[in-house]
Design a protein around this motif. Structure first.
Motif, PDB file in Angstrom:
ATOM      1  N   ASP A  64       0.956  -1.122   0.006  1.00  0.00           N
ATOM      2  CA  ASP A  64       0.098  -0.053   0.015  1.00  0.00           C
ATOM      3  C   ASP A  64       0.901   1.321  -0.157  1.00  0.00           C
ATOM      4  N   ARG A  65       2.042   1.214   0.422  1.00  0.00           N
ATOM      5  CA  ARG A  65       2.902   2.514   0.205  1.00  0.00           C
ATOM      6  C   ARG A  65       3.123   2.945  -0.971  1.00  0.00           C
ATOM      7  N   VAL A  66       3.069   2.094  -1.889  1.00  0.00           N
ATOM      8  CA  VAL A  66       3.241   2.694  -3.198  1.00  0.00           C
ATOM      9  C   VAL A  66       2.025   3.438  -3.758  1.00  0.00           C
ATOM     10  N   GLU A  67       0.663   2.922  -3.347  1.00  0.00           N
ATOM     11  CA  GLU A  67      -0.229   3.829  -3.740  1.00  0.00           C
ATOM     12  C   GLU A  67      -0.317   5.113  -2.799  1.00  0.00           C
ATOM     13  N   TRP A  68       0.067   4.914  -1.706  1.00  0.00           N
ATOM     14  CA  TRP A  68       0.113   6.388  -0.688  1.00  0.00           C
ATOM     15  C   TRP A  68       1.463   7.166  -1.381  1.00  0.00           C
ATOM     16  N   PHE A  69       2.274   6.638  -1.923  1.00  0.00           N
ATOM     17  CA  PHE A  69       3.471   7.530  -2.487  1.00  0.00           C
ATOM     18  C   PHE A  69       2.835   8.435  -3.813  1.00  0.00           C
ATOM     19  N   ILE A  70       2.183   7.581  -4.796  1.00  0.00           N
ATOM     20  CA  ILE A  70       1.626   8.085  -5.861  1.00  0.00           C
ATOM     21  C   ILE A  70       0.437   9.099  -5.477  1.00  0.00           C
ATOM     22  N   ARG A  71      -0.298   8.714  -4.418  1.00  0.00           N
ATOM     23  CA  ARG A  71      -1.292   9.885  -4.162  1.00  0.00           C
ATOM     24  C   ARG A  71      -0.711  11.110  -3.634  1.00  0.00           C
ATOM     25  N   CYS A  72       0.367  11.020  -2.612  1.00  0.00           N
ATOM     26  CA  CYS A  72       1.259  12.165  -2.427  1.00  0.00           C
ATOM     27  C   CYS A  72       1.762  13.101  -3.457  1.00  0.00           C
ATOM     28  N   LEU A  73       2.392  12.161  -4.328  1.00  0.00           N
ATOM     29  CA  LEU A  73       3.155  12.971  -5.663  1.00  0.00           C
ATOM     30  C   LEU A  73       1.899  13.658  -6.347  1.00  0.00           C
ATOM     31  N   ARG A  74       0.728  13.095  -6.293  1.00  0.00           N
ATOM     32  CA  ARG A  74      -0.356  13.996  -7.180  1.00  0.00           C
ATOM     33  C   ARG A  74      -0.972  15.005  -6.433  1.00  0.00           C
ATOM     34  N   ASP A  75      -0.989  14.958  -5.105  1.00  0.00           N
ATOM     35  CA  ASP A  75      -1.160  16.040  -4.160  1.00  0.00           C
ATOM     36  C   ASP A  75      -0.254  17.456  -4.393  1.00  0.00           C
ATOM     37  N   HIS A  76       1.107  16.853  -4.863  1.00  0.00           N
ATOM     38  CA  HIS A  76       2.073  17.840  -4.926  1.00  0.00           C
ATOM     39  C   HIS A  76       2.740  17.873  -6.361  1.00  0.00           C
ATOM     40  N   LYS A  77       1.632  17.746  -7.144  1.00  0.00           N
ATOM     41  CA  LYS A  77       2.047  17.671  -8.739  1.00  0.00           C
ATOM     42  C   LYS A  77       2.699  19.018  -9.011  1.00  0.00           C
ATOM     43  N   GLU A  78       2.341  20.146  -8.382  1.00  0.00           N
ATOM     44  CA  GLU A  78       2.916  21.298  -8.812  1.00  0.00           C
ATOM     45  C   GLU A  78       4.347  21.374  -8.517  1.00  0.00           C
ATOM     46  N   SER A  79       4.894  20.517  -7.359  1.00  0.00           N
ATOM     47  CA  SER A  79       6.238  20.847  -7.213  1.00  0.00           C
ATOM     48  C   SER A  79       6.892  19.786  -7.919  1.00  0.00           C
ATOM     49  N   VAL A  80       6.352  18.465  -8.186  1.00  0.00           N
ATOM     50  CA  VAL A  80       7.026  17.501  -9.110  1.00  0.00           C
ATOM     51  C   VAL A  80       6.984  18.224 -10.497  1.00  0.00           C
ATOM     52  N   ARG A  81       6.164  19.236 -10.862  1.00  0.00           N
ATOM     53  CA  ARG A  81       6.454  19.678 -12.398  1.00  0.00           C
ATOM     54  C   ARG A  81       7.354  20.847 -12.099  1.00  0.00           C
ATOM     55  N   TYR A  82       7.304  21.596 -11.073  1.00  0.00           N
ATOM     56  CA  TYR A  82       8.394  22.686 -11.162  1.00  0.00           C
ATOM     57  C   TYR A  82       9.801  22.145 -11.071  1.00  0.00           C
ATOM     58  N   LEU A  83      10.048  21.020 -10.431  1.00  0.00           N
ATOM     59  CA  LEU A  83      11.385  20.195 -10.126  1.00  0.00           C
ATOM     60  C   LEU A  83      11.866  19.462 -11.641  1.00  0.00           C
TER      61      LEU A  83
END
Length: 263
Positions: free
Chosen positions: A202-221
């Motif tokens: 379940d950690r992977v799903e949790w990780f993906i959800r968090c990346l989606r929540d912070h998509k703006e930061s993922v894109r910025y970087l």
């Protein structure tokens, strides 16, 4: 037609030199008993900073200093001053206030304190075997909330208008990304703490959800999957599973494509 000049509504900010205009006025060292090279002390300093913001202590001292310096004050400052307990005739209290609740004024401005602490809660690379830190996961969002809710009216460095800007944009995005690594915290610490264990998947799903929540930061970087993995140190067997799961669930075809496009 001559137009009347409007009076500027912007207050002159408190400057570091206003903190101790007189050597007879006591101050306290915010970091006196805290070695910021130690993780636990960084967390303690962050807790202290958050609490002082929430309590309005920085605003109160800035109001006091403005009053002493003959600087203009706002309604927020007047409200902060009204909460002080005065001994004797308040109307005659024209001298400097030395202590509030038994504590002298801090020896530096609130944003100078934050600038010392915040970069130290970033862990790069993040090591899953080290486990999580309070400051990195609970503390960072709490600080953001405290700044947004309680830093209005406080002095800012030259050229800044929003209190959150005291933290550089790049650092903010890196700290937001770091929040997602909490999903992987602890992998490799014990034999059962591995993504090979179905109970840990379940950690992977949790990780993906968090990346989606912070998509703006993922894109910025501008993160690719390769870039993301460069920021994490984890057991090789878990890294392989993580990569496979991320590519499957996000429909990625390469490790070099931009991650934000698939979130």
């Amino acid at each position: 037609m001559n137009k009347k000049k409007r009076k500027s509504t912007q207050l002159a900010p408190i400057r570091p030199e206003h903190i101790q205009p007189n050597p007879k006025i006591p101050t306290y060292d915010f970091f006196e008993f805290l070695d910021l090279e130690k993780t636990w002390n960084v967390d303690q300093a962050l807790i202290h900073l958050i609490n002082k913001l929430k309590q309005g202590a920085f605003l109160q001292w800035e109001a006091v200093i403005r009053r002493e310096q003959g600087m203009r004050i706002t309604r927020q400052h007047r409200a902060a001053l009204s909460k002080l307990i005065w001994f004797g005739d308040r109307r005659k209290a024209h001298g400097p206030i030395l202590y509030i609740d038994g504590v002298p004024r801090p020896d530096r401005l609130w944003y100078e304190i934050a600038e010392e602490i915040v970069p130290r809660i970033l862990e790069e690379p993040f090591r899953t075997t080290a486990g999580g830190r309070w400051g990195s996961y609970e503390g960072w969002p709490e600080l953001i909330q405290a700044i947004e809710e309680h830093a209005q009216g406080l002095s800012l460095p030259e050229g800044m208008e929003d209190p959150i800007d005291i933290i550089p944009l790049d650092l903010r995005h890196r700290l937001n990304l770091q929040l997602c690594f909490d999903a992987l915290s602890g992998l490799g610490q014990e034999e059962f703490l591995t993504l090979e264990n179905e109970e840990q998947r379940d950690r992977v799903e949790w990780f993906i959800r968090c990346l989606r929540d912070h998509k703006e930061s993922v894109r910025y970087l501008d993160l690719t999957l390769d870039d993301l993995l460069a920021k994490i140190v984890m057991p090789p067997r878990d890294e392989k599973i993580l990569v496979r799961k991320l590519m499957q669930q996000l429909g990625m075809t390469s490790m070099q494509v931009y991650l934000a496009d698939f979130l």
